[in-house]
Design a protein around this motif. Structure first.
Motif, PDB file in Angstrom:
ATOM      1  N   TYR A 156       0.829  -1.204   0.000  1.00  0.00           N
ATOM      2  CA  TYR A 156       0.000   0.000   0.000  1.00  0.00           C
ATOM      3  C   TYR A 156       0.869   1.261   0.000  1.00  0.00           C
ATOM      4  O   TYR A 156       0.612   2.203  -0.737  1.00  0.00           O
ATOM      5  CB  TYR A 156      -0.937   0.014   1.214  1.00  0.00           C
ATOM      6  CG  TYR A 156      -1.665   1.327   1.349  1.00  0.00           C
ATOM      7  CD1 TYR A 156      -2.717   1.622   0.490  1.00  0.00           C
ATOM      8  CD2 TYR A 156      -1.286   2.276   2.283  1.00  0.00           C
ATOM      9  CE1 TYR A 156      -3.376   2.838   0.570  1.00  0.00           C
ATOM     10  CE2 TYR A 156      -1.934   3.492   2.370  1.00  0.00           C
ATOM     11  CZ  TYR A 156      -2.980   3.776   1.515  1.00  0.00           C
ATOM     12  OH  TYR A 156      -3.620   4.980   1.594  1.00  0.00           O
ATOM     13  N   GLU A 176      -5.115  -0.711   8.105  1.00  0.00           N
ATOM     14  CA  GLU A 176      -6.470  -1.158   7.788  1.00  0.00           C
ATOM     15  C   GLU A 176      -7.307   0.096   7.699  1.00  0.00           C
ATOM     16  O   GLU A 176      -7.486   0.801   8.674  1.00  0.00           O
ATOM     17  CB  GLU A 176      -7.004  -2.108   8.861  1.00  0.00           C
ATOM     18  CG  GLU A 176      -6.324  -3.458   8.823  1.00  0.00           C
ATOM     19  CD  GLU A 176      -7.050  -4.502   9.635  1.00  0.00           C
ATOM     20  OE1 GLU A 176      -8.298  -4.472   9.665  1.00  0.00           O
ATOM     21  OE2 GLU A 176      -6.367  -5.333  10.230  1.00  0.00           O
ATOM     22  N   CYS A 177      -7.780   0.387   6.505  1.00  0.00           N
ATOM     23  CA  CYS A 177      -8.609   1.574   6.331  1.00  0.00           C
ATOM     24  C   CYS A 177      -9.850   1.194   5.536  1.00  0.00           C
ATOM     25  O   CYS A 177      -9.905   0.156   4.881  1.00  0.00           O
ATOM     26  CB  CYS A 177      -7.831   2.700   5.653  1.00  0.00           C
ATOM     27  SG  CYS A 177      -7.473   2.450   3.921  1.00  0.00           S
ATOM     28  N   GLU A 178     -10.828   2.056   5.600  1.00  0.00           N
ATOM     29  CA  GLU A 178     -12.113   1.795   4.965  1.00  0.00           C
ATOM     30  C   GLU A 178     -11.980   1.607   3.455  1.00  0.00           C
ATOM     31  O   GLU A 178     -12.617   0.729   2.874  1.00  0.00           O
ATOM     32  CB  GLU A 178     -13.080   2.937   5.272  1.00  0.00           C
ATOM     33  CG  GLU A 178     -14.495   2.645   4.868  1.00  0.00           C
ATOM     34  CD  GLU A 178     -15.442   3.719   5.353  1.00  0.00           C
ATOM     35  OE1 GLU A 178     -16.319   4.100   4.553  1.00  0.00           O
ATOM     36  OE2 GLU A 178     -15.308   4.168   6.510  1.00  0.00           O
ATOM     37  N   THR A 225     -10.648  -1.919   2.745  1.00  0.00           N
ATOM     38  CA  THR A 225     -11.702  -2.893   3.058  1.00  0.00           C
ATOM     39  C   THR A 225     -12.775  -2.907   1.981  1.00  0.00           C
ATOM     40  O   THR A 225     -13.177  -3.972   1.514  1.00  0.00           O
ATOM     41  CB  THR A 225     -12.336  -2.577   4.436  1.00  0.00           C
ATOM     42  OG1 THR A 225     -11.300  -2.597   5.422  1.00  0.00           O
ATOM     43  CG2 THR A 225     -13.406  -3.589   4.788  1.00  0.00           C
ATOM     44  N   PHE A 261      -6.313  -9.486   0.674  1.00  0.00           N
ATOM     45  CA  PHE A 261      -5.613  -8.590   1.586  1.00  0.00           C
ATOM     46  C   PHE A 261      -4.673  -9.425   2.442  1.00  0.00           C
ATOM     47  O   PHE A 261      -5.087 -10.441   3.006  1.00  0.00           O
ATOM     48  CB  PHE A 261      -6.624  -7.855   2.479  1.00  0.00           C
ATOM     49  CG  PHE A 261      -6.007  -7.088   3.607  1.00  0.00           C
ATOM     50  CD1 PHE A 261      -5.466  -5.831   3.385  1.00  0.00           C
ATOM     51  CD2 PHE A 261      -5.953  -7.620   4.886  1.00  0.00           C
ATOM     52  CE1 PHE A 261      -4.890  -5.127   4.424  1.00  0.00           C
ATOM     53  CE2 PHE A 261      -5.392  -6.911   5.931  1.00  0.00           C
ATOM     54  CZ  PHE A 261      -4.853  -5.657   5.708  1.00  0.00           C
ATOM     55  N   SER A 267      -2.119  -8.902   5.654  1.00  0.00           N
ATOM     56  CA  SER A 267      -1.698  -7.927   6.656  1.00  0.00           C
ATOM     57  C   SER A 267      -0.238  -8.140   7.046  1.00  0.00           C
ATOM     58  O   SER A 267       0.274  -9.244   7.022  1.00  0.00           O
ATOM     59  CB  SER A 267      -2.601  -7.998   7.887  1.00  0.00           C
ATOM     60  OG  SER A 267      -2.466  -9.256   8.517  1.00  0.00           O
TER      61      SER A 267
END
Length: 129
Positions: A61, A91-93, A96, A107, A109
Motif C-alpha cells: 500500500y 487497515e482503512c475503509e 476494506t 488482503f 496484513s
C-alpha cells in the motif's frame, strides 16, 4: 507448511519498497513453488507488467512515489484482468471496501504470518485454475 498448488506454474509480482518484506515474500512464494519478480517502485512495476504475464501482484500500500491503490487504479486501465492483492499494516475503509467489492483479489496484513500468507495466496491462485 507450504500449500500444494498442483501442476500450475504461477508467476507473481512482489511489490514492496522494504527489502526485508520483499525477500520474505519471495521466500514464502518459493516454498510454495511459485516464481516471482520483485519491484520496489512505480517504474519497476510498470516495466515488469509490460514484460510479464503475472498471475498475481502482491501490491504494497505504502510506496515512495505513489500508493498501491493509485498504482492499482492505473494498472486496471491497461490490464483490467490483473489480480492484485493489497498488502499493508494499515487497515482503512478504502482498502476494506475495495477487497469486499472485488477490486482487490485479497488482503495480506503485515507483519507477515507464514500460514496466513500461504492461505491468502493459495486462495487467490486456486480461483484462476
Amino acid at each position: 507448511m507450504a500449500q500444494d498448488l498442483g501442476d500450475m506454474n504461477y508467476l507473481v509480482l512482489v511489490v514492496d519498497d522494504e527489502p526485508v518484506n520483499s525477500m520474505l515474500m519471495n521466500k514464502y512464494l518459493q516454498e510454495m513453488g511459485i516464481s516471482c519478480v520483485l519491484a520496489s517502485s512505480y517504474t519497476e512495476i510498470i516495466e515488469s507488467v509490460k514484460n510479464h504475464d503475472f498471475d498475481l501482484i502482491l501490491m504494497d500500500y505504502k510506496l515512495p512515489d505513489r500508493t498501491g491503490i493509485e498504482i492499482s487504479d492505473e494498472l486496471r486501465v491497461n490490464y483490467p484482468d490483473v489480480r492484485i492483492c493489497i498488502q499493508t499494516a494499515l487497515e482503512c475503509e478504502e482498502i476494506t471496501e475495495r477487497v469486499e467489492n472485488g477490486f482487490f483479489a485479497g488482503f495480506i496484513s503485515k507483519p507477515f504470518r507464514r500460514e496466513r500468507f500461504y492461505r491468502e495466496v493459495r486462495a487467490i491462485l486456486k480461483n484462476i485454475q
